[in-house]
Design an enzyme around this catalytic site. Structure first.
Site, PDB file in Angstrom:
ATOM      1  N   GLU A  32       0.835  -1.212   0.000  1.00 50.86           N
ATOM      2  CA  GLU A  32       0.000   0.000   0.000  1.00 50.86           C
ATOM      3  C   GLU A  32       0.863   1.252   0.000  1.00 50.86           C
ATOM      4  OE1 GLU A  32      -3.082  -0.113  -1.251  1.00 50.86           O
ATOM      5  OE2 GLU A  32      -3.571  -1.513   0.363  1.00 50.86           O
ATOM      6  N   THR A  34       2.876   2.152  -2.123  1.00 51.96           N
ATOM      7  CA  THR A  34       4.215   1.899  -2.671  1.00 51.96           C
ATOM      8  C   THR A  34       4.268   2.252  -4.154  1.00 51.96           C
ATOM      9  OG1 THR A  34       3.469  -0.389  -2.859  1.00 51.96           O
ATOM     10  CG2 THR A  34       5.009   0.108  -1.073  1.00 51.96           C
ATOM     11  N   GLY A 120     -12.453   2.235  -1.690  1.00 55.32           N
ATOM     12  CA  GLY A 120     -11.072   1.768  -1.844  1.00 55.32           C
ATOM     13  C   GLY A 120     -10.959   0.638  -2.844  1.00 55.32           C
ATOM     14  N   LEU A 121     -11.941   0.517  -3.755  1.00 53.79           N
ATOM     15  CA  LEU A 121     -11.932  -0.583  -4.730  1.00 53.79           C
ATOM     16  C   LEU A 121     -11.631  -0.084  -6.150  1.00 53.79           C
ATOM     17  CD1 LEU A 121     -15.014  -2.607  -3.391  1.00 53.79           C
ATOM     18  CD2 LEU A 121     -12.595  -2.937  -2.863  1.00 53.79           C
ATOM     19  N   SER A 124     -12.618   4.526 -10.048  1.00 54.97           N
ATOM     20  CA  SER A 124     -12.292   5.430 -11.156  1.00 54.97           C
ATOM     21  C   SER A 124     -11.415   4.756 -12.216  1.00 54.97           C
ATOM     22  CB  SER A 124     -11.700   6.755 -10.678  1.00 54.97           C
ATOM     23  OG  SER A 124     -10.784   6.543  -9.674  1.00 54.97           O
ATOM     24  N   ASP A 168      -3.924   0.922 -10.010  1.00 58.97           N
ATOM     25  CA  ASP A 168      -5.341   0.635 -10.246  1.00 58.97           C
ATOM     26  C   ASP A 168      -5.642   0.433 -11.732  1.00 58.97           C
ATOM     27  OD1 ASP A 168      -5.360   1.063  -7.578  1.00 58.97           O
ATOM     28  OD2 ASP A 168      -6.389   2.998  -7.653  1.00 58.97           O
TER      29      ASP A 168
END
Ligand code: GLA
Length: 384
Positions: A32, A34, A120-121, A124, A168
């Site tokens: 996370e 990173t 937090g998924l 966007s 993401d």
């Protein structure tokens, strides 16, 4: 979702869509904060997706309707930046045109999604990458996955101005069912790692506005840390590339806050690579222990957790879960809990009760289903 988006398209534009694209949300198993520090991440695509159905419109114009805001919007995408969902769409259209994929006929888009926003998924990235697939298909071009994530990233980072890393968009484009993706963000190297664990997703329901500003503050702190560390290591490009063997030197080189951020980033990078190796060998127990350690580092050193997330992790541990941690940017959103399949009900029950006792409401707890990466969608009903 393909059916919903297609129905919305027909209803809004009184015509059938001609092409479509879709992309998944993700969870991050470990690694996370990173990515924008040049370290590794280990995300996995989930079964929840965003679907964009598309048809030609007027040259220079994109019209957008989405199940999320329900209002039809029109934007001259070469002149206007767009806001909200339209802003992301314009960012994608412009990035595609820069790649030589011209949208000569404009576009009409209908968007449906079951990726929750702010949990937090990575909703966007699901939006930008699915839009990239739909618009490229509309232009008659096949979008390579490696280009799709770049387009999604440019839309979100350069156009909308979210200072995100590349995790993401990359997992949205390259996700593979049953696998986590080890992505080394400094080189872009990727490796698919089979994932056989059972996960619960606990959505705390906390949606902090603070997340945006706190995220940018953390990025600035990491940049400040790199600038200071360059005084002794002039070649240092990313904070995550600080040698783990020189961790103890950070104490004398950085003030307390920056030192804590740097220790998280360097430690989390080591943990993430170790976690990927453990998954490869099917060592889920040891992998779970690294999840707990990662959460503790996020909480104490990076200060990106929230009381609700901490409570979920503590309750999971008490219930004997193999591992648990916050996932995504933090300051709210969701936590992941790694369990033995037979323990699902028991562990969920303990977490639910502890959460209700402390916060007076019930968190949404679901079994996490993995999903596939982005793809072109067929029109339901067409060709059977
Ligand atoms: C957000 C960003 C990602 C990453 C995570 C934290 O999801 O979009 O790029 O930085 O936070 O790991």
């Amino acid at each position: 979702m393909t059916r919903e988006a297609t129905a919305l398209f027909r209803q809004t534009f009184d015509a059938a869509p001609s092409v479509g694209g879709s992309a998944p949300g993700r969870v991050n198993l470990i690694g996370e904060h990173t990515d924008y520090n040049g370290g590794p991440v280990l995300p996995m695509a989930i079964a929840r997706r965003t679907v964009v159905m598309a048809g030609p419109g007027q040259p220079g114009v994109i019209e957008v309707i989405s199940t999320r805001d329900g209002e039809r919007r029109r934007v001259e995408f070469r002149r206007e930046a767009g806001t909200g969902t339209t802003g992301f769409v314009v960012g994608v259209a412009r990035a595609l045109e820069r790649q030589g994929i011209a949208l000569a006929a404009g576009a009409r888009l209908a968007i449906a999604s079951d990726v929750p926003v702010g949990a937090g998924l990575a909703s966007s990235a699901a939006l930008t990458v699915s839009t990239a697939y739909a618009l490229a298909a509309l232009a008659g071009k096949k979008l390579p996955a490696k280009l799709a994530w770049v387009v999604g990233y440019q839309a979100e980072h350069d156009h909308v101005g979210v200072r995100c890393g590349t995790m993401d968009q990359t997992i949205a484009a390259l996700g593979k069912r049953g696998h986590a993706l080890l992505l080394e963000c400094s080189s872009g190297a990727t490796q698919q790692i089979p994932f056989t664990g059972t996960l619960l997703l606990v959505d705390t329901g906390v949606r902090h506005d603070l997340a945006h500003s706190a995220f940018n503050t953390r990025r600035a702190e990491c940049e400040a840390a790199v600038a200071k560390l360059r005084e002794v290591h002039p070649g240092l490009r990313w904070l995550a590339l600080w040698p783990a063997t020189e961790m103890s030197r950070l104490a004398s080189l950085l003030p307390a806050t920056l030192r804590a951020r740097a220790r998280h980033v360097v430690g989390e990078s080591m943990r993430t690579r170790a976690a990927a190796r453990l998954l490869e060998r099917g060592r889920l127990g040891n992998f779970g222990r690294l999840m707990y350690q990662s959460h503790e580092s996020c909480r104490r050193l990076y200060e990106c957790s929230a009381p609700e997330l901490d409570l979920v992790v503590q309750a999971a541990k008490r219930a004997g879960a193999m591992g648990a941690r916050m996932t995504g940017a933090g300051w709210g959103g969701a936590a992941l809990v790694l369990i033995r399949p037979r323990d699902a009900e028991y562990v969920s029950g303990i977490i639910r009760k502890a959460f209700e006792r402390r916060f007076g409401r019930t968190p949404a707890i679901t079994g996490l289903e993995g999903g596939a990466g982005a793809r072109v969608e067929r029109i339901p009903g067409a060709n059977g």
